[in-house]
Design a protein around this motif. Sequence first.
Motif, short mmCIF file in Angstrom:
data_model
loop_
_atom_site.label_atom_id
_atom_site.label_comp_id
_atom_site.label_asym_id
_atom_site.label_seq_id
_atom_site.Cartn_x
_atom_site.Cartn_y
_atom_site.Cartn_z
N LEU A 1 8.66 16.87 -11.25
CA LEU A 1 8.12 15.94 -11.95
C LEU A 1 7.58 14.66 -11.28
CD1 LEU A 1 9.67 16.38 -15.60
CD2 LEU A 1 7.52 17.18 -14.85
N ALA A 2 8.72 14.27 -10.33
CA ALA A 2 8.47 13.02 -9.74
C ALA A 2 7.36 13.28 -8.56
CB ALA A 2 9.91 12.70 -8.96
N MET A 3 7.65 14.42 -7.76
CA MET A 3 6.31 14.80 -7.02
C MET A 3 4.84 14.79 -7.80
SD MET A 3 5.81 17.87 -4.31
CE MET A 3 6.15 19.01 -5.81
N THR A 4 4.88 15.18 -8.94
CA THR A 4 3.64 15.29 -9.52
C THR A 4 3.25 13.94 -9.94
OG1 THR A 4 4.35 17.41 -10.41
CG2 THR A 4 2.53 16.39 -11.57
N ILE A 5 4.06 13.05 -10.27
CA ILE A 5 3.76 11.53 -10.68
C ILE A 5 3.19 11.04 -9.60
CG2 ILE A 5 4.61 9.50 -11.38
CD1 ILE A 5 6.53 11.20 -13.29
N ALA A 6 3.97 11.00 -8.53
CA ALA A 6 3.59 10.47 -7.18
C ALA A 6 2.41 10.94 -6.59
CB ALA A 6 4.45 10.57 -6.03
N PHE A 7 1.84 12.08 -6.96
CA PHE A 7 0.67 12.50 -6.26
C PHE A 7 -0.59 12.05 -6.89
CE2 PHE A 7 -1.35 16.88 -4.69
CZ PHE A 7 -1.34 16.32 -3.75
N PHE A 8 -0.15 11.18 -8.11
CA PHE A 8 -1.48 10.48 -8.75
C PHE A 8 -1.93 9.52 -8.06
CE2 PHE A 8 -2.66 6.70 -10.96
CZ PHE A 8 -3.64 7.18 -12.18
N ALA A 9 -1.15 8.86 -7.24
CA ALA A 9 -1.69 7.75 -6.18
C ALA A 9 -2.55 8.26 -5.28
CB ALA A 9 -0.46 7.10 -5.65
N CYS A 10 -2.27 9.61 -4.86
CA CYS A 10 -3.03 10.18 -3.47
C CYS A 10 -4.47 10.10 -4.19
CB CYS A 10 -2.10 11.46 -3.60
SG CYS A 10 -3.37 12.41 -1.89
N GLY A 11 -4.60 10.76 -5.27
CA GLY A 11 -6.09 10.95 -5.68
C GLY A 11 -6.70 9.54 -6.23
N PHE A 12 -5.81 8.65 -6.63
CA PHE A 12 -6.43 7.35 -7.17
C PHE A 12 -6.96 6.78 -5.99
CE2 PHE A 12 -5.95 2.80 -8.22
CZ PHE A 12 -6.58 2.86 -9.57
N GLN A 13 -6.25 6.48 -4.82
CA GLN A 13 -6.58 5.91 -3.67
C GLN A 13 -7.86 6.34 -3.01
OE1 GLN A 13 -2.85 5.43 -1.30
NE2 GLN A 13 -2.75 3.37 -2.20
N LEU A 14 -7.76 7.80 -2.73
CA LEU A 14 -8.49 8.27 -1.63
C LEU A 14 -9.81 8.76 -2.52
CD1 LEU A 14 -6.35 11.07 0.06
CD2 LEU A 14 -6.90 8.54 0.46
N MET A 15 -9.97 8.84 -3.85
CA MET A 15 -11.20 9.11 -4.34
C MET A 15 -12.08 7.88 -4.48
SD MET A 15 -13.31 11.44 -5.30
CE MET A 15 -14.77 11.62 -5.86
N PHE A 16 -11.37 6.74 -4.79
CA PHE A 16 -11.74 5.49 -4.72
C PHE A 16 -12.75 5.10 -3.45
CE2 PHE A 16 -11.83 1.06 -3.63
CZ PHE A 16 -12.70 0.31 -4.35
N ILE A 17 -12.13 5.40 -2.47
CA ILE A 17 -12.62 5.15 -1.03
C ILE A 17 -13.75 6.08 -0.55
CG2 ILE A 17 -11.86 5.45 1.34
CD1 ILE A 17 -9.35 4.62 0.66
N THR A 18 -13.77 7.46 -1.32
CA THR A 18 -14.89 8.30 -0.75
C THR A 18 -16.02 7.90 -1.49
OG1 THR A 18 -13.18 10.10 -0.59
CG2 THR A 18 -15.34 10.85 -0.98
N THR A 19 -15.84 7.50 -2.85
CA THR A 19 -16.86 7.24 -3.74
C THR A 19 -17.57 5.73 -3.56
OG1 THR A 19 -15.99 8.44 -5.63
CG2 THR A 19 -17.73 6.91 -6.37
N HIS A 20 -16.79 4.90 -3.35
CA HIS A 20 -17.30 3.52 -3.33
C HIS A 20 -17.24 2.70 -1.97
CE1 HIS A 20 -17.44 3.46 -7.84
NE2 HIS A 20 -16.21 3.95 -7.73
N LEU A 21 -16.63 3.30 -0.89
CA LEU A 21 -16.53 2.76 0.30
C LEU A 21 -18.12 2.53 0.84
CD1 LEU A 21 -14.95 1.59 2.68
CD2 LEU A 21 -14.95 3.87 3.79
N PRO A 22 -19.03 3.34 0.93
CA PRO A 22 -20.56 3.20 1.35
C PRO A 22 -21.23 1.96 0.70
CG PRO A 22 -20.12 5.48 1.23
CD PRO A 22 -18.88 4.88 0.56
N THR A 23 -20.84 1.67 -0.78
CA THR A 23 -21.34 0.53 -1.21
C THR A 23 -20.91 -0.61 -0.95
OG1 THR A 23 -22.06 2.27 -3.21
CG2 THR A 23 -22.02 -0.38 -3.55
#
Length: 410
Positions: A228-250
Amino acid sequence: MSTVTTARPSAALRPSAVALLLVSAAIILSISMGIRQSLGLFLRPMNLELGVSASAFGFALALQNIVWGFSQPFVGMIGDRWGPRPVLAGSALVYAAGLVLMSAGGTVLGLGVGGGVLVGLGVAGSSFGVLLGAVSRAVRPERRSQTVGMVAGAGSLATLVLAPAGQSLIDLYGWRSALLVFAAVALAMTVLAAGVGRGAADAPDVAAGRAEPMASVVRAALAHPGFLAMTIAFFACGFQLMFITTHLPTYLALCGVPPTAGATALGLIGLGNAVGSMVIGLLGARFSQKRLLALIYLLRTVAIATYLAVPVSVTSTLVFAATMGFLWLSVAPLVSGLVGRLFGFSCFNTLYGIVFFSHQVGSFLGAWAGGLTFDWTGSYATAWGSLLAVGTAAFLVQWAMDDRTPAERA
């Protein structure tokens, strides 16, 4: 009670079969991730032609990620039961159909249904959940971390080509034609799927030929505090990386950085992925995988803070992209290694899908909330600040993870 039919208790796969599986898996993963990580390039041209706002585009990619995450455990169950080959072939067709619809449809049908729902389903069946299970089952325990890292690393190289190629296609022929070319590339995964068999060989719980009761394995995982701890922490991975992939060019455009720098940055992320995944895969075979995973979350957060602290330029952006790329897919061998060590491989795809769902909830919020805060405030400052807070929390949760197996805990 649901059970998983495992492979026959044969010895190992032939070396040639393993080599074909690894190469096919790496190319499929490379195509699937390369296209997905290049979709942020289409925000600006779609905004100019269709009036698509940053929040609308971000929501479509957020929808894509939540569909991917929600369907991943179920796709994993199919892969555990029938093997990866039919899942990969079917998912490639859905992936391509989503890209075609995205190019032809409008804001709702094309962007929402095509780029959101269909591409999300396509990625779920052609990425980590299914492929890493096949790879992990195909190699011996002492080689798993390195091999998964190698496949994840090689599987990121297409971004180095597809991101700059996508930007060139957009500039020369328009964004609709670029999406059609991406759809044709996605279709190639149907052919490559033939090289990925069941991938079951030396995993002890698989080679033994046991039929594991899936429901009991899932219940044990959901009752394990470390899982459960690993699952909860993995939230941050998606949160950070998808923001960068989607919004960095703009974001770069707002800072006066040329559009080509955004495409180059995405390509550098792909190159960094290759190196980082292989290096971390090797380290994961020697050192604590939970500690390495926690340090990755910490180093990402430090890299983001440093990037924000210096003036934004082409040079600082490329250094940031290379750093984040090194830390991007390097989580794959560590998360898959922890899942396999804790619960074996008979239900690996299903359990990895559960962990990955948390990642995709983070991806949903990272992409969508980034667009919302920009539309509301005219700035990405609030979104960048949230990346720092979430990354710090993930480091603390992951560092304290209990990585003992259920038997060791008992």
